[in-house]
Structures are given as C-alpha cells and as structure tokens.
Design a protein around this motif. Structure first.
Motif, PDB file in Angstrom:
ATOM      1  N   LYS A   9       0.777  -1.279   0.004  1.00  0.00           N
ATOM      2  CA  LYS A   9      -0.087   0.025   0.089  1.00  0.00           C
ATOM      3  C   LYS A   9       1.123   1.290  -0.008  1.00  0.00           C
ATOM      4  CE  LYS A   9      -3.906  -2.237   2.535  1.00  0.00           C
ATOM      5  NZ  LYS A   9      -4.646  -2.183   3.714  1.00  0.00           N
ATOM      6  N   TYR A  10       1.855   1.262   0.854  1.00  0.00           N
ATOM      7  CA  TYR A  10       2.916   2.380   0.766  1.00  0.00           C
ATOM      8  C   TYR A  10       3.433   2.313  -0.468  1.00  0.00           C
ATOM      9  CZ  TYR A  10       7.108   5.072   1.835  1.00  0.00           C
ATOM     10  OH  TYR A  10       8.026   5.898   1.778  1.00  0.00           O
ATOM     11  N   ALA A  11       3.903   1.493  -0.986  1.00  0.00           N
ATOM     12  CA  ALA A  11       4.538   1.519  -2.399  1.00  0.00           C
ATOM     13  C   ALA A  11       3.750   2.452  -3.458  1.00  0.00           C
ATOM     14  CB  ALA A  11       5.226   0.399  -2.870  1.00  0.00           C
ATOM     15  N   ILE A  12       2.482   1.854  -3.477  1.00  0.00           N
ATOM     16  CA  ILE A  12       1.641   2.350  -4.468  1.00  0.00           C
ATOM     17  C   ILE A  12       1.152   3.725  -4.268  1.00  0.00           C
ATOM     18  CG2 ILE A  12      -0.793   2.050  -5.155  1.00  0.00           C
ATOM     19  CD1 ILE A  12      -0.669  -0.952  -4.710  1.00  0.00           C
ATOM     20  N   ALA A  13       0.940   4.106  -2.975  1.00  0.00           N
ATOM     21  CA  ALA A  13       0.773   5.446  -2.620  1.00  0.00           C
ATOM     22  C   ALA A  13       1.771   6.457  -2.955  1.00  0.00           C
ATOM     23  CB  ALA A  13       0.295   5.799  -1.337  1.00  0.00           C
ATOM     24  N   ALA A  14       3.117   5.800  -2.600  1.00  0.00           N
ATOM     25  CA  ALA A  14       4.211   6.730  -2.988  1.00  0.00           C
ATOM     26  C   ALA A  14       4.571   6.730  -4.391  1.00  0.00           C
ATOM     27  CB  ALA A  14       5.492   5.786  -2.407  1.00  0.00           C
ATOM     28  N   ALA A  15       4.286   5.981  -5.119  1.00  0.00           N
ATOM     29  CA  ALA A  15       4.299   6.162  -6.730  1.00  0.00           C
ATOM     30  C   ALA A  15       3.528   7.141  -7.224  1.00  0.00           C
ATOM     31  CB  ALA A  15       4.107   5.005  -7.462  1.00  0.00           C
ATOM     32  N   LEU A  16       2.005   7.276  -6.691  1.00  0.00           N
ATOM     33  CA  LEU A  16       1.053   8.172  -7.043  1.00  0.00           C
ATOM     34  C   LEU A  16       1.549   9.677  -6.666  1.00  0.00           C
ATOM     35  CD1 LEU A  16      -2.127   6.092  -6.399  1.00  0.00           C
ATOM     36  CD2 LEU A  16      -1.205   6.659  -8.598  1.00  0.00           C
ATOM     37  N   LEU A  17       2.040   9.517  -5.260  1.00  0.00           N
ATOM     38  CA  LEU A  17       2.426  10.899  -4.938  1.00  0.00           C
ATOM     39  C   LEU A  17       3.595  11.574  -5.459  1.00  0.00           C
ATOM     40  CD1 LEU A  17       1.743  10.730  -1.087  1.00  0.00           C
ATOM     41  CD2 LEU A  17       0.811  12.335  -2.624  1.00  0.00           C
ATOM     42  N   LEU A  18       4.493  10.592  -5.878  1.00  0.00           N
ATOM     43  CA  LEU A  18       5.644  11.319  -6.573  1.00  0.00           C
ATOM     44  C   LEU A  18       5.403  11.760  -7.938  1.00  0.00           C
ATOM     45  CD1 LEU A  18       8.341   8.585  -5.525  1.00  0.00           C
ATOM     46  CD2 LEU A  18       8.372  10.912  -4.854  1.00  0.00           C
ATOM     47  N   LEU A  19       4.218  10.948  -8.695  1.00  0.00           N
ATOM     48  CA  LEU A  19       3.846  11.301  -9.714  1.00  0.00           C
ATOM     49  C   LEU A  19       3.294  12.786  -9.883  1.00  0.00           C
ATOM     50  CD1 LEU A  19       3.309  10.931 -13.020  1.00  0.00           C
ATOM     51  CD2 LEU A  19       1.292   9.739 -12.188  1.00  0.00           C
ATOM     52  N   VAL A  20       2.594  13.128  -8.591  1.00  0.00           N
ATOM     53  CA  VAL A  20       1.838  14.297  -8.549  1.00  0.00           C
ATOM     54  C   VAL A  20       2.858  15.438  -8.156  1.00  0.00           C
ATOM     55  CG1 VAL A  20       0.166  15.577  -7.023  1.00  0.00           C
ATOM     56  CG2 VAL A  20      -0.370  13.421  -7.602  1.00  0.00           C
ATOM     57  N   LEU A  21       4.010  15.197  -7.606  1.00  0.00           N
ATOM     58  CA  LEU A  21       5.103  15.920  -7.195  1.00  0.00           C
ATOM     59  C   LEU A  21       5.769  16.384  -8.523  1.00  0.00           C
ATOM     60  CD1 LEU A  21       6.614  14.597  -4.126  1.00  0.00           C
ATOM     61  CD2 LEU A  21       5.291  16.639  -4.220  1.00  0.00           C
ATOM     62  N   VAL A  22       5.933  15.399  -9.290  1.00  0.00           N
ATOM     63  CA  VAL A  22       6.544  15.927 -10.755  1.00  0.00           C
ATOM     64  C   VAL A  22       5.689  16.948 -11.424  1.00  0.00           C
ATOM     65  CG1 VAL A  22       7.393  14.764 -13.068  1.00  0.00           C
ATOM     66  CG2 VAL A  22       8.107  13.943 -10.813  1.00  0.00           C
TER      67      VAL A  22
END
Length: 74
Positions: A9-22
């Motif tokens: 769950k953390y890895a999925i959320a991290a990938a989405l958040l990092l995409l939003v940050l970009v």
C-alpha cells in the motif's frame, strides 16, 4: 480476493504521490510531501515486513527531499 500488505500500500501511494509531485513542480510541496513520505516509510518499516518496492519508494522520497532542499537553497 488477495489482501495487500502495508508495504505494498505504501509503495502504491508513494508512486502516485511522486507522480503528482513531478506534475506540481513546486519545491515547497516537494519538501513537505517527501518528509511525510519518509516518515510513513519508516513507520511501515517498523511494522515488520518491508518489501523491495517499499525500499525503492523510501529512496525516491529521500532523493526528492534532496532535490527540494537544493532547489530552495539555490
């Protein structure tokens, strides 16, 4: 239906958040989200099972933190 672990769950959320940050391209937001992401990553690590994808997400948040600090100090 398979259940997902905290690490997944953390890895999925991290990938989405990092995409939003970009997409946001804002150093202050990057700094805040990367600190929160690192704290969440260490919390997941303390829960026990830490998979490789979660380690990569923690490393990505750490790299984002370095980039944000560099951008703000520049």
């Amino acid at each position: 239906m398979p259940t997902t672990s905290w690490s997944e769950k953390y890895a999925i959320a991290a990938a989405l958040l990092l995409l939003v940050l970009v997409l946001a391209d804002n150093a202050r937001i990057m700094l805040i989200i990367s600190i929160i992401g690192l704290a969440a990553g260490f919390w997941v690590a303390r829960q026990g099972e830490l998979r490789r994808m979660a380690l990569v997400a923690i490393a990505a948040f750490a790299m984002t933190l370095v980039i944000a600090v560099f951008t703000l100090l520049r």
